[in-house]
Design a protein around this motif. Structure first.
Motif, PDB file in Angstrom:
ATOM      1  N   UNK A 251      41.588  52.843  11.043  1.00  0.00           N
ATOM      2  CA  UNK A 251      41.705  52.982  12.492  1.00  0.00           C
ATOM      3  C   UNK A 251      40.816  54.106  13.011  1.00  0.00           C
ATOM      4  N   UNK A 252      40.008  53.807  14.013  1.00  0.00           N
ATOM      5  CA  UNK A 252      39.298  54.808  14.794  1.00  0.00           C
ATOM      6  C   UNK A 252      40.067  54.899  16.112  1.00  0.00           C
ATOM      7  N   UNK A 253      40.779  55.998  16.284  1.00  0.00           N
ATOM      8  CA  UNK A 253      41.765  56.110  17.360  1.00  0.00           C
ATOM      9  C   UNK A 253      41.198  56.870  18.549  1.00  0.00           C
ATOM     10  N   UNK A 254      41.139  56.223  19.683  1.00  0.00           N
ATOM     11  CA  UNK A 254      40.759  56.876  20.931  1.00  0.00           C
ATOM     12  C   UNK A 254      42.027  57.162  21.735  1.00  0.00           C
ATOM     13  N   UNK A 255      42.076  56.831  23.014  1.00  0.00           N
ATOM     14  CA  UNK A 255      43.256  57.146  23.822  1.00  0.00           C
ATOM     15  C   UNK A 255      43.301  56.223  25.033  1.00  0.00           C
ATOM     16  N   UNK A 256      44.490  56.071  25.567  1.00  0.00           N
ATOM     17  CA  UNK A 256      44.669  55.277  26.786  1.00  0.00           C
ATOM     18  C   UNK A 256      44.777  56.162  28.018  1.00  0.00           C
ATOM     19  N   UNK A 257      45.206  57.421  27.824  1.00  0.00           N
ATOM     20  CA  UNK A 257      45.372  58.358  28.940  1.00  0.00           C
ATOM     21  C   UNK A 257      44.825  59.728  28.509  1.00  0.00           C
TER      22      UNK A 257
END
Length: 326
Positions: A251-257
């Motif tokens: 997983x390459x984890x970004x963000x929603x907020x």
């Protein structure tokens, strides 16, 4: 791969009724077909994208260059899911027809494989977790303000919440004893050693940044990192994704907020406004550095708790029970 069938006499004077020429890069060797057979794929595996791993079991030692080809194929293609075995399993003198069939099967398999390396796996880019989740994930990046990070850690513990930290290894090295206390009860993901813009550096440097950060975290914290990776600045491309997968990150984890807390104009009220009210499964970006973040955090936690939403780590959100170990 090119096939040639005809008589072949080995070093012991035995004659096989067929042989095959292998042409692969600089390697070329003619071997008796009787020394090679293709066995069925390993049970329980799945065929995906033409990816094969080769196992050299008992190819005749009289043909060392073929053993080298098999080892090279295993290295080149071994990341795939399927296994094809080369084994010397023919005893006695098989018929010409049987030899021809085996030679044809092997030639077709090699012709398919040498078209090019299988497509490398890439880390999956995610911006939120399952919307069916009962939680929201707070994440804290960087670690340049250790006093603020310590306050964030105490607040999370006191209020029964958790979060995932993405701390650069250079910060951990600066004060390892303090960071052990701060991160003791929380999952930690990879954010590189020194916060480089990964799309502007070489593939080798990307790998070094990930690997060195893993080593530092294991040295300082005495445990492995959770298998999640967040690129600095949220910057990634296909190369970054592939290197991350090679280092063991799915997983390459970004963000929603985003809290916007890294802006000089950020205030407690602006952070609360931007980080509360997110739906289940959301991933909130905050930073482990600005003092304003630590001051806003209690109100953010209370907001979700009043809504009956748990604040969870990314390991729980994505049900990760494995760790980055390579």
């Amino acid at each position: 791969a090119r096939e040639g069938l005809g008589a072949h006499t080995d070093a012991g004077g035995n004659t096989a009724e067929g042989s095959m020429a292998f042409a692969l890069g600089k390697h070329r060797q003619r071997v008796p077909v009787g020394h090679i057979s293709l066995l069925r794929p390993r049970r329980g595996s799945q065929l995906e994208s033409g990816c094969y791993a080769w196992e050299d079991r008992s190819v005749s030692p009289r043909h060392p260059s073929i053993r080298g080809i098999v080892r090279w194929l295993n290295t080149w293609l071994g990341r795939g899911g399927e296994t094809v075995q080369m084994a010397g399993s023919i005893l006695g003198q098989p018929s010409v027809a049987a030899l021809s069939v085996r030679a044809l099967v092997l030639a077709l398999a090699l012709a398919f494989l040498v078209q090019g390396p299988a497509e490398a796996a890439s880390a999956k880019v995610v911006r939120h977790g399952p919307r069916s989740s009962d939680g929201v994930a707070l994440t804290f990046d960087d670690g340049w303000g250790v006093d603020s990070c310590e306050r964030i850690s105490r607040t999370l513990t006191r209020m029964g919440a958790t979060a995932t930290f993405f701390i650069n290894g250079n910060h951990l090295r600066a004060d390892p004893a303090r960071w052990r206390r701060i991160l003791k009860d929380f999952p930690v993901g990879n954010h590189t050693r020194s916060h480089l813009w990964l799309t502007r550096v070489s593939k080798q440097k990307i790998g070094n940044q990930l690997r060195n950060n893993q080593w530092i975290h294991r040295e300082v914290l005495g445990r492995r990192m959770t298998r999640v990776f967040r690129p600095p600045y949220g910057a990634y491309d296909d190369t970054v994704r592939k290197v991350a997968a090679q280092r063991g990150y799915k997983h390459l984890v970004l963000w929603s907020h985003s809290s916007g807390d890294s802006s000089p104009a950020a205030t407690v009220s602006s952070i609360i406004r931007r980080t509360t009210g997110a739906p289940r499964g959301s991933i909130i970006l905050m930073h482990c550095g600005p003092s304003v973040t630590a001051r806003a955090l209690p109100a953010v936690i209370r907001s979700y708790q009043r809504r009956g939403i748990r604040l969870i780590g990314l390991d729980e959100m994505f049900r990760l029970d494995e760790y980055a170990s390579r």
